[in-house]
Design a protein around this motif. Structure first.
Motif, PDB file in Angstrom:
ATOM      1  N   LEU A 174       0.832  -1.203   0.000  1.00  0.00           N
ATOM      2  CA  LEU A 174       0.000   0.000   0.000  1.00  0.00           C
ATOM      3  C   LEU A 174       0.866   1.251   0.000  1.00  0.00           C
ATOM      4  N   ALA A 175       1.964   1.239   0.748  1.00  0.00           N
ATOM      5  CA  ALA A 175       2.847   2.405   0.792  1.00  0.00           C
ATOM      6  C   ALA A 175       3.428   2.698  -0.590  1.00  0.00           C
ATOM      7  N   VAL A 176       3.863   1.654  -1.291  1.00  0.00           N
ATOM      8  CA  VAL A 176       4.436   1.850  -2.631  1.00  0.00           C
ATOM      9  C   VAL A 176       3.374   2.379  -3.593  1.00  0.00           C
ATOM     10  N   ILE A 177       2.213   1.737  -3.609  1.00  0.00           N
ATOM     11  CA  ILE A 177       1.140   2.146  -4.518  1.00  0.00           C
ATOM     12  C   ILE A 177       0.691   3.569  -4.218  1.00  0.00           C
ATOM     13  N   THR A 178       0.648   3.933  -2.951  1.00  0.00           N
ATOM     14  CA  THR A 178       0.247   5.293  -2.576  1.00  0.00           C
ATOM     15  C   THR A 178       1.260   6.313  -3.080  1.00  0.00           C
ATOM     16  N   LEU A 179       2.541   5.977  -3.045  1.00  0.00           N
ATOM     17  CA  LEU A 179       3.563   6.880  -3.572  1.00  0.00           C
ATOM     18  C   LEU A 179       3.450   7.037  -5.087  1.00  0.00           C
ATOM     19  N   LEU A 180       3.105   5.963  -5.781  1.00  0.00           N
ATOM     20  CA  LEU A 180       2.971   6.034  -7.238  1.00  0.00           C
ATOM     21  C   LEU A 180       1.811   6.938  -7.630  1.00  0.00           C
ATOM     22  N   TYR A 181       0.692   6.770  -6.941  1.00  0.00           N
ATOM     23  CA  TYR A 181      -0.487   7.562  -7.295  1.00  0.00           C
ATOM     24  C   TYR A 181      -0.482   8.929  -6.619  1.00  0.00           C
ATOM     25  N   GLY A 182      -0.094   8.979  -5.363  1.00  0.00           N
ATOM     26  CA  GLY A 182      -0.172  10.231  -4.620  1.00  0.00           C
ATOM     27  C   GLY A 182       0.934  11.212  -4.942  1.00  0.00           C
ATOM     28  N   CYS A 183       2.074  10.704  -5.437  1.00  0.00           N
ATOM     29  CA  CYS A 183       3.212  11.580  -5.731  1.00  0.00           C
ATOM     30  C   CYS A 183       3.665  11.498  -7.192  1.00  0.00           C
TER      31      CYS A 183
END
Length: 311
Positions: A154-163
């Protein structure tokens, strides 16, 4: 770094090609995949010229390549089934090589450099809809029974989409980058540096992962770890995304990189400035970022045709 050109290419051409590839790797920070593609593209071109003229082509011979020679190579490539897009890529590599070679050898490369690439329709990025992107974030953690792995994904996916990070950029973070600051310094393609605001949701997701991660975290260690503690392989995240999209019924275009496209498109839809989005994505050229305006326009027309009473 690169393959050895076949014997049908003259030693002088072989040496020139190797010198150029070495320069591309050292001075332009080209990736190994890019170098391999350049090598293959130029070898194909020089090999064709050898067969086309019936003998090895030294530097003097290839400096005299004509417009008709270029047309013959392109016609052969298309007849062999090469797509217009792939031929355009090959031509770009050949032109870059010839521009360098002409400067080194002192000849006029106009016949090569003036050759026009075949026209093709550029593929638009395939972002997720905003509700689909939210669904991905809600579903990613369900793909693993290990709480720390679920939090990591989730942390990786959130960085891809959120940043809007590339997967290589997210997985390139180190222990020293945590806890993530409100603003993160990212080194992207070509060692291009950019400053990226980090959303609270992304910082929280990374913090949760760090609390659960069973592996010690030294400053020089990779931030995101595999099961055995080594650096996380991008294929793992690709697999997580594949299972997530299957569970949600999303198309095959819903990949980790599509989350970066989604980041840019959703910012644009919300009124984001194109220049600012360019900086956030780390694009060297505004024309690359402008692709997203076409995506936004296509989405607008789709909504119009679906909802307008006269459509």
């Amino acid at each position: 770094m690169s393959q050895t050109p076949p014997p049908l290419i003259s030693p002088a051409c072989r040496d020139a090609l190797q010198s150029w590839l070495t320069g591309q790797a050292a001075l332009n920070d080209a990736s190994e995949n890019t170098i391999a593609a350049y090598n293959s593209d130029v070898i194909d071109f020089l090999g064709f010229m050898t067969n086309h003229h019936g003998g090895q082509q030294g530097l003097a011979a290839i400096s005299r390549i004509s417009v008709s020679d270029m047309r013959a190579w392109m016609a052969r490539s298309r007849a062999d089934g090469l797509s217009a897009r792939s031929l355009a890529r090959k031509l770009s590599a050949v032109k870059t090589f010839y521009r360098w070679l002409a400067e080194r050898e002192g000849f006029e490369p106009t016949a090569v450099l003036s050759t026009r690439a075949p026209k093709f329709t550029k593929k638009l990025p395939r972002p997720l809809a905003q509700d689909a992107a939210r669904a991905v974030l809600d579903t990613v953690e369900l793909q693993s029974e290990r709480p720390w792995v679920a939090a990591r994904d989730l942390a990786v996916i959130t960085l891809l989409y959120g940043c809007g990070l590339r997967i290589s950029e997210a997985l390139g973070l180190k222990g020293q980058d945590a806890p993530l600051p409100p603003v993160l310094r990212i080194i992207g393609k070509g060692d291009k540096e950019r400053i990226m605001p980090v959303l609270p949701a992304a910082r929280d997701a990374v913090d949760k992962y760090l609390r659960l991660c069973p592996h010690p975290m030294k400053p020089e260690d990779p931030l995101f770890r595999g099961i055995r503690g080594g650096a996380l392989n991008p294929r793992i995240i690709q697999g997580v995304m594949a299972r997530t999209r299957a569970q949600l019924g999303l198309p095959s275009t819903a990949t980790p990189h599509a989350l970066r496209h989604s980041f840019a498109t959703h910012l644009l839809e919300a009124g984001g400035d194109l220049r600012a989005i360019q900086e956030l994505l780390g694009h060297a050229s505004l024309s690359t970022t402008q692709t997203y305006t076409a995506v936004d326009t296509a989405h607008l027309m789709e909504v119009y045709q679906r909802t307008h009473p006269k459509a």
